[in-house]
Design an enzyme around this catalytic site. Structure first.
Site, PDB file in Angstrom:
ATOM      1  N   VAL A  29      -1.074   1.749  -8.414  1.00 22.82           N
ATOM      2  CA  VAL A  29      -1.550   2.599  -7.320  1.00 22.82           C
ATOM      3  C   VAL A  29      -2.370   1.737  -6.356  1.00 22.82           C
ATOM      4  O   VAL A  29      -3.577   1.658  -6.441  1.00 22.82           O
ATOM      5  CB  VAL A  29      -2.366   3.793  -7.855  1.00 22.82           C
ATOM      6  CG1 VAL A  29      -2.806   4.680  -6.697  1.00 22.82           C
ATOM      7  CG2 VAL A  29      -1.555   4.603  -8.856  1.00 22.82           C
ATOM      8  N   HIS A  30      -1.651   1.079  -5.459  1.00 26.94           N
ATOM      9  CA  HIS A  30      -2.303   0.266  -4.421  1.00 26.94           C
ATOM     10  C   HIS A  30      -2.443   1.104  -3.155  1.00 26.94           C
ATOM     11  O   HIS A  30      -2.310   2.337  -3.203  1.00 26.94           O
ATOM     12  CB  HIS A  30      -1.516  -1.040  -4.201  1.00 26.94           C
ATOM     13  CG  HIS A  30      -0.094  -0.821  -3.796  1.00 26.94           C
ATOM     14  ND1 HIS A  30       0.282  -0.668  -2.486  1.00 26.94           N
ATOM     15  CD2 HIS A  30       1.043  -0.708  -4.529  1.00 26.94           C
ATOM     16  CE1 HIS A  30       1.591  -0.480  -2.432  1.00 26.94           C
ATOM     17  NE2 HIS A  30       2.083  -0.504  -3.661  1.00 26.94           N
ATOM     18  N   ALA A  31      -2.703   0.489  -2.019  1.00 25.80           N
ATOM     19  CA  ALA A  31      -3.042   1.216  -0.791  1.00 25.80           C
ATOM     20  C   ALA A  31      -1.972   2.214  -0.339  1.00 25.80           C
ATOM     21  O   ALA A  31      -2.298   3.349   0.018  1.00 25.80           O
ATOM     22  CB  ALA A  31      -3.344   0.231   0.332  1.00 25.80           C
ATOM     23  N   ALA A  34      -1.776   5.185  -2.682  1.00 23.88           N
ATOM     24  CA  ALA A  34      -3.026   5.949  -2.556  1.00 23.88           C
ATOM     25  C   ALA A  34      -3.000   6.808  -1.301  1.00 23.88           C
ATOM     26  O   ALA A  34      -3.424   7.970  -1.328  1.00 23.88           O
ATOM     27  CB  ALA A  34      -4.225   5.007  -2.537  1.00 23.88           C
ATOM     28  N   GLU A 102       9.081   2.820  -3.964  1.00 24.58           N
ATOM     29  CA  GLU A 102       9.106   1.382  -4.255  1.00 24.58           C
ATOM     30  C   GLU A 102      10.052   1.098  -5.422  1.00 24.58           C
ATOM     31  O   GLU A 102      10.506   2.013  -6.093  1.00 24.58           O
ATOM     32  CB  GLU A 102       7.709   0.901  -4.643  1.00 24.58           C
ATOM     33  CG  GLU A 102       6.687   1.136  -3.570  1.00 24.58           C
ATOM     34  CD  GLU A 102       5.282   0.762  -4.006  1.00 24.58           C
ATOM     35  OE1 GLU A 102       5.010   0.669  -5.216  1.00 24.58           O
ATOM     36  OE2 GLU A 102       4.458   0.572  -3.115  1.00 24.58           O
TER      37      GLU A 102
END
Length: 104
Positions: A29-31, A34, A102
């Site tokens: 859970v990166h930018a 998020a 992704e």
């Protein structure tokens, strides 16, 4: 359900929905994820929190979500409370299952 002798479904109690979701996308859970989670949570009037480890944050805040540092293979608990809690939890769960677009 009061007095009916039936118990509420597991993970749900009077406008509250709780789901445990695995983080399956490679970068966790990166930018970008998020931001997607926060946008989805903001669509609903329900209060929505995410928990990971000993941290619990507001799912409507990108910065709060980033502090979870949830990596691939970890689990996140989604708790939604309010009239549209079920829809809010389902919307966030869908994002995780779709890997935030992704890894395809």
């Amino acid at each position: 359900m009061a007095g009916s002798g039936q118990c509420p479904p597991v993970g749900r109690n009077q406008g509250e929905v709780v789901r445990t979701i695995s983080v399956v996308n490679e970068l966790g859970v990166h930018a970008r994820p998020a931001a997607s989670i926060a946008r989805e949570a903001q669509k609903y009037s329900a209060s929505v929190t995410l928990s990971h480890g000993d941290r619990k944050v507001d799912a409507k805040s990108i910065l709060d979500i980033l502090t979870l540092a949830a990596c691939k293979g970890s689990s996140v608990i989604v708790e939604a409370r309010g009239d549209d809690a079920e829809a809010a939890a389902a919307g966030i769960e869908r994002l995780f299952h779709e890997r935030f677009g992704e890894d395809r």
